[in-house]
Design an enzyme around this catalytic site. Structure first.
Site, PDB file in Angstrom:
ATOM      1  N   GLY B  36       0.809  -1.215   0.000  1.00  0.00           N
ATOM      2  CA  GLY B  36       0.000   0.000   0.000  1.00  0.00           C
ATOM      3  C   GLY B  36       0.839   1.261   0.000  1.00  0.00           C
ATOM      4  CB  VAL B  40       8.285  -5.628  -0.895  1.00  0.00           C
ATOM      5  CG1 VAL B  40       9.232  -6.609  -0.219  1.00  0.00           C
ATOM      6  CG2 VAL B  40       7.285  -5.082   0.106  1.00  0.00           C
ATOM      7  CE  LYS B  55       5.575  -1.837   3.561  1.00  0.00           C
ATOM      8  NZ  LYS B  55       4.571  -2.343   4.486  1.00  0.00           N
ATOM      9  CG  ASP B 147      -5.119  -4.738   5.017  1.00  0.00           C
ATOM     10  OD1 ASP B 147      -6.268  -5.039   4.645  1.00  0.00           O
ATOM     11  OD2 ASP B 147      -4.248  -4.296   4.247  1.00  0.00           O
TER      12      ASP B 147
END
Lengths: 252, 341
Positions: B36, B40, B55, B147
């Site tokens: 989001g 990565v 990341k 999430d």
């Protein structure tokens, strides 16, 4: 490059991030002029192309309207009514263009009355060339549904062109012409066959130098584009959102 | 200057996205996935000579706020030392101001791909239990994921399950397992700007709004999360997501697997995804226990059984012994009849 830009300050008013909207609303005419130059530099080309394609106006009319539009933005203080919480600046300006073109005669009169002039050089011939040398391709005319996309695409193109130009100037001023040439050949030429090895051989330098130069140039390009973007955003949130949109982050 | 073509713009975008790892101990290998907030990459830790996942945030924070928030995300992960949660190695800032962190490089498949090869309900449920274990551990450490969805679960080559992407995690007050945990509105780890087109993709994307409001994935996020009620979120919000995940795992049609949701499993899913948090399982452990009871052929808490269902389940569970006794009785009857003659 960012340092260089901030060093330019001095006699110029400090156009910090997110300040263009505020500066355009300032009571200080010098601040307003600077803000409008920034806005005009970023938006004149998409506005011109939009008027040409969306409103199907001939070249000369579109040129007058583009200039007239920015003059009207200053005179009628259209940015005072812009609310970043409600819409993007791009969408707001596009709608203002629509309204301006629809009232072109009135606007033209106002332009004659007002004493405002644009300080930004508008290369209409170049913009026209990008549209196909004056011969309009019917396929290039965006449908009403894709107007927002078209305007956005042209705005991104304009923004990237400004960032590339900033980078070129910075490289010239700091004896990094070779770095810019490498960047130009690898990233701007559109040549798919070019490789780091080819560039290293052409310039007689190790491949690692090409790698480092390109990494630096891309980083500076990115920084420059984000700075330009920051200049025309109304808030940190808008900047974050626009950066994602302009760079395609999240879409790929 | 010459106008930039669409192709050149795409090239500039790709080049601008690539992180410059100069001055770090890492060497870029390849892009792995987009999350989001950023991308990565696979990278090589040149000091330890190992592959790591790196990341990188998309946008440099202008006031350090974003950087701080990513640091906090990394710290959340660092406090969750569990085999089911990917460990963080390092946090830093790139030359261009973007913040990054490195974590264990997980080789494996996303859950949605992996379950295509899992043909029995029992095996899928066992997989689900391992996800529950990792989430229950996080809850016990006071962290809410917020999430949970198939794309955020990885299954390694040895069947190890890893819960990924804690970018939306939230620190909760209280750390007693089994006690509904209350959200700390000040402890939001990370909020992301809404992505273009995200809201329209109901299965893959995460929907985000401003500070302290909505984040999560439609179809997987709880109703209270979708309403942006950050302050009332607790463990039961993740339980809702786990319920949606369970449904996904049991109803996903794949070659060799016919979706089957009997009443007990349907009831477990229904209870976990109840509209009101009070009607859901109070803790992940209890959801896991109900699934375990189902696997053991016992009655589940979510579904009060009728006599007929109890008998059916009793028969299924002890079918072998029942058939054995029946066979014995039949033999005895036959024997008696033969002897009477």
């Amino acid at each position: 490059m960012s340092n260089d830009k901030s060093k330019q300050g001095g006699d110029r008013f400090p156009l910090t991030r997110w300040s263009v909207i505020g500066a355009a609303r300032s009571s200080n005419p010098a601040e307003r002029d600077r803000a409008m130059d920034t806005l005009c530099a970023a938006y004149w080309k998409p506005v011109y192309k939009y008027v040409r394609l969306r409103w199907n106006r001939p070249t000369e009319d579109a040129q007058d309207m583009t200039q007239g539009f920015f003059v009207q933005v200053i005179e009628r203080r259209l940015l005072d009514k812009f609310d970043p919480a409600k819409s993007r600046l791009r969408t707001y300006l596009r709608l203002c263009v629509d309204s301006f073109v629809m009232n072109e005669e009135k606007a033209a009169k106002r332009q004659k009355r007002g004493g405002n002039v644009l300080h930004v050089a508008l290369d209409f011939a170049g913009a026209e060339e990008e549209l196909g040398g004056g011969a309009m391709d019917p396929a290039a005319i965006p449908s009403p549904e894709s107007l927002e996309d078209f305007f956005e695409k042209e705005w991104v193109r304009g923004l990237f062109e400004l960032a590339v130009e900033d980078l070129r100037k910075y490289c010239e001023a700091n004896e990094r012409e070779r770095t810019f040439r490498l960047f130009e050949e690898y990233d701007l030429s559109g040549d798919e066959t070019i490789s780091y090895q080819k560039l290293a051989a052409e310039y007689g330098i190790p491949v690692t130098d090409v790698t480092n130069a390109l990494a630096w140039a891309r980083r500076e390009f990115r920084r420059g584009a984000l700075e330009r973007l920051g200049d025309v955003c109304g808030s940190e949130e808008e900047f974050q959102r626009e950066a994602r949109s302009v760079f395609g982050w999240g879409a790929r | 200057m010459k106008s930039l073509s669409d192709k050149v713009i795409e090239r500039l975008r790709a080049g601008a996205e690539e992180p410059d790892l100069t001055g770090t101990r890492y060497r870029l290998l390849e892009r792995v996935a987009r999350g989001g907030m950023g991308v990565v990459y696979a990278a090589e830790d040149e000091k330890l000579e190992r592959r790591v996942a790196l990341k990188v945030l998309d946008v440099p924070g202008t006031d350090g706020d974003l950087a701080n928030r990513l640091m906090r995300e990394a710290r959340v992960l660092a406090r969750l030392e569990h085999p089911g949660i990917v460990p963080v190695h390092d946090v830093g800032t790139l030359a261009d101001g973007r913040v990054f962190y490195t974590m264990k490089f997980v080789e494996g498949q996303r859950l949605d791909k992996f379950i295509e090869g899992v043909e029995s309900v029992q095996d899928r449920l066992r997989l689900f239990l391992r996800i529950c274990e990792a989430v229950a551990f996080a809850h016990a450490r006071g962290v809410l994921h917020r999430d949970l969805k198939p794309a955020n679960i990885m299954v390694g080559p040895f069947g190890e399950v890893l819960v990924m992407d804690w970018g939306l995690a939230k620190i909760l007050r209280g750390e007693q397992p089994g006690v509904p945990l209350a959200a700390d509105p000040e402890a939001t780890i990370l909020e992301r700007a809404k992505q273009p087109g995200e809201a329209s993709d109901s299965t893959k994307s995460s929907v985000i709004t401003g500070h302290g409001t909505v984040m999560g994935t439609p179809g997987y996020m709880s109703p209270e999360q979708a309403r942006g009620e950050v302050e009332v979120l607790d463990a039961r919000s993740d339980i809702f997501s786990l319920g949606a995940l369970l449904r996904f795992m049991l109803t996903q049609k794949t070659p060799g697997f016919t979706p089957r949701l009997d009443r007990s499993l349907e009831a477990i899913g229904r209870k976990a995804t109840a509209e009101r948090p009070a009607s859901r399982y109070p803790a992940v452990q209890e959801l896991g226990q109900d699934v375990s009871r189902y696997l053991d052929g016992l009655s589940v808490e979510a579904h009060p059984e009728s006599i007929f269902e109890k008998l059916t389940r009793f028969y299924r569970r002890y079918r072998f012994f029942i058939l054995l006794i029946l066979a014995y009785l039949v033999m005895r009857v036959i024997l008696l009849l033969v002897l009477k003659r």
